[in-house]
Design an enzyme around this catalytic site. Structure first.
Site, PDB file in Angstrom:
ATOM      1  N   ASP A   1       0.824  -1.214   0.000  1.00 45.87           N
ATOM      2  CA  ASP A   1       0.000   0.000   0.000  1.00 45.87           C
ATOM      3  C   ASP A   1       0.857   1.263   0.000  1.00 45.87           C
ATOM      4  O   ASP A   1       2.088   1.190   0.134  1.00 45.87           O
ATOM      5  CB  ASP A   1      -0.949  -0.011   1.211  1.00 45.87           C
ATOM      6  CG  ASP A   1      -0.272  -0.434   2.514  1.00 45.87           C
ATOM      7  OD1 ASP A   1       0.974  -0.505   2.542  1.00 45.87           O
ATOM      8  OD2 ASP A   1      -0.977  -0.690   3.499  1.00 45.87           O
TER       9      ASP A   1
ATOM     10  N   ASP B   1      -7.811  -2.612  14.419  1.00 37.79           N
ATOM     11  CA  ASP B   1      -9.214  -2.812  14.017  1.00 37.79           C
ATOM     12  C   ASP B   1      -9.354  -3.984  13.040  1.00 37.79           C
ATOM     13  O   ASP B   1     -10.411  -4.196  12.452  1.00 37.79           O
ATOM     14  CB  ASP B   1      -9.772  -1.531  13.372  1.00 37.79           C
ATOM     15  CG  ASP B   1      -8.989  -1.111  12.138  1.00 37.79           C
ATOM     16  OD1 ASP B   1      -8.007  -1.793  11.777  1.00 37.79           O
ATOM     17  OD2 ASP B   1      -9.349  -0.087  11.521  1.00 37.79           O
TER      18      ASP B   1
HETATM   19  C1  GLP Z   1      -0.675   0.349   8.655  1.00 33.60           C
HETATM   20  C2  GLP Z   1      -0.235  -0.477   7.453  1.00 33.60           C
HETATM   21  C3  GLP Z   1      -0.508  -1.943   7.658  1.00 33.60           C
HETATM   22  C4  GLP Z   1       0.029  -2.394   9.006  1.00 33.60           C
HETATM   23  C5  GLP Z   1      -0.666  -1.614  10.101  1.00 33.60           C
HETATM   24  C6  GLP Z   1      -0.164  -2.028  11.478  1.00 33.60           C
HETATM   25  O1  GLP Z   1      -2.005   0.691   8.619  1.00 33.60           O
HETATM   26  N1  GLP Z   1      -0.864  -0.037   6.257  1.00 33.60           N
HETATM   27  O2  GLP Z   1       0.095  -2.693   6.616  1.00 33.60           O
HETATM   28  O3  GLP Z   1      -0.201  -3.768   9.172  1.00 33.60           O
HETATM   29  O4  GLP Z   1      -0.378  -0.247   9.907  1.00 33.60           O
HETATM   30  O5  GLP Z   1       1.054  -1.381  11.745  1.00 33.60           O
HETATM   31  P1  GLP Z   1       2.130  -1.888  12.749  1.00 33.60           P
HETATM   32  O6  GLP Z   1       2.789  -3.072  12.121  1.00 33.60           O
HETATM   33  O7  GLP Z   1       3.085  -0.744  12.878  1.00 33.60           O
HETATM   34  O8  GLP Z   1       1.457  -2.217  14.015  1.00 33.60           O
END
Ligand code: GLP
Length: 261
Positions: free
Chosen positions: A67, A136
């Protein structure tokens, strides 16, 4: 779905990195699906260590990001492309042009989504897709309510996600873009092996819903239940709300030597 419970993120990172290296040694043209956020960092750290020791090469491989934010100026340090440059491209030997992400700066965003989807298909699809999970239950930037059949497209972030990601924008949710391009859930499900990483109590509820709850667009990560090869690698805190915990631990203890993740 296999649930592997590790003592800490560094042990989990090593396990996943080892699986990725085995894949690239066996099939140097493999395609790695890259996630951003803190969850995959221990994997990237271990891959960098193994590459530095000459254990593995990614020179003939390709990689695709999940993304990207829409509208950040090119080279913005918090664009996902820039994050992946620092964490992956600068530390491994992928050809920089073989590591691609959605073009969040495109004038025609819809066309950019279609181009991206086609590029993944043209590369032969993703061999191993790394995933984190939002608190979420989102994967990539597929917020709750995303179609389980969705393809790469523009999404609007929820206020919660913008707040969570404001830690990368000087703590200011107002600085986090409203819009993103993300691989769809249907796109993610096309990868041949999905590896979901989760660390810490903040992820416990979302992980339990994703693994043991019903398949629902309200918890996008629950779509992983529809995929034939999913490995969840998580620590004790993140797995603390799972009801079949004993079974997952027993399955791992009894795993045959010859069987990899
Ligand atoms: C963002 C990313 C996701 C990721 C999520 C959780 O929203 N687009 O790909 O899984 O954050 O982030 P983290 O791994 O820092 O907890």
């Amino acid at each position: 779905m296999e649930v592997v419970i590790v003592d800490d993120r560094s042990q989990g990172g090593q396990m996943v990195s080892s699986a990725i290296c085995s894949r690239f040694k066996l099939e140097p043209l493999s395609v790695l699906g890259l996630a951003t956020g803190s969850s995959p960092e221990p994997v990237y750290d271990d891959l960098a260590a193994r590459y530095a020791k000459g254990e593995v090469s990614f020179r003939r491989g390709q990689a695709f990001l999940l993304d990207e934010y829409v509208g950040l100026p090119s080279g913005h340090p918090e664009s996902y492309r820039a994050v992946i440059e620092r964490q992956v491209v600068d530390r491994l030997d992928f050809e920089p042009t073989s590591v691609r992400g959605p073009d969040g700066a495109a004038t025609d965003l819809t066309a950019a989504c279609a181009t991206y989807e086609a590029a993944i298909a043209e590369a032969g699809g993703v061999s191993i897709q790394l995933l984190g999970i939002g608190s979420d239950g989102h994967i990539g930037f597929n917020e709750p309510g995303s179609s389980l059949a969705s393809r790469t497209r523009i999404k609007t972030l929820t206020a919660d996600t913008r707040r969570a990601n404001s830690r990368f924008f000087h703590g200011d949710p107002g600085a986090v873009p409203h819009h993103v391009i993300t691989q769809g859930i249907g796109t993610i499900l096309r990868a041949r092996h999905l590896i979901l990483l989760a660390w810490g109590t903040d992820k416990a509820e979302a992980l339990a819903s994703a693994i043991e709850g019903p398949v629902t667009a309200s918890i996008p990560a629950s779509a992983l239940q529809l995929h034939p090869h999913v490995t969840v690698v998580a620590d004790h805190e993140a797995t603390s709300r799972l009801t079949r915990l004993d079974y997952y631990l027993e399955t791992w203890r009894a795993k045959p030597e010859w069987q990899t993740i």
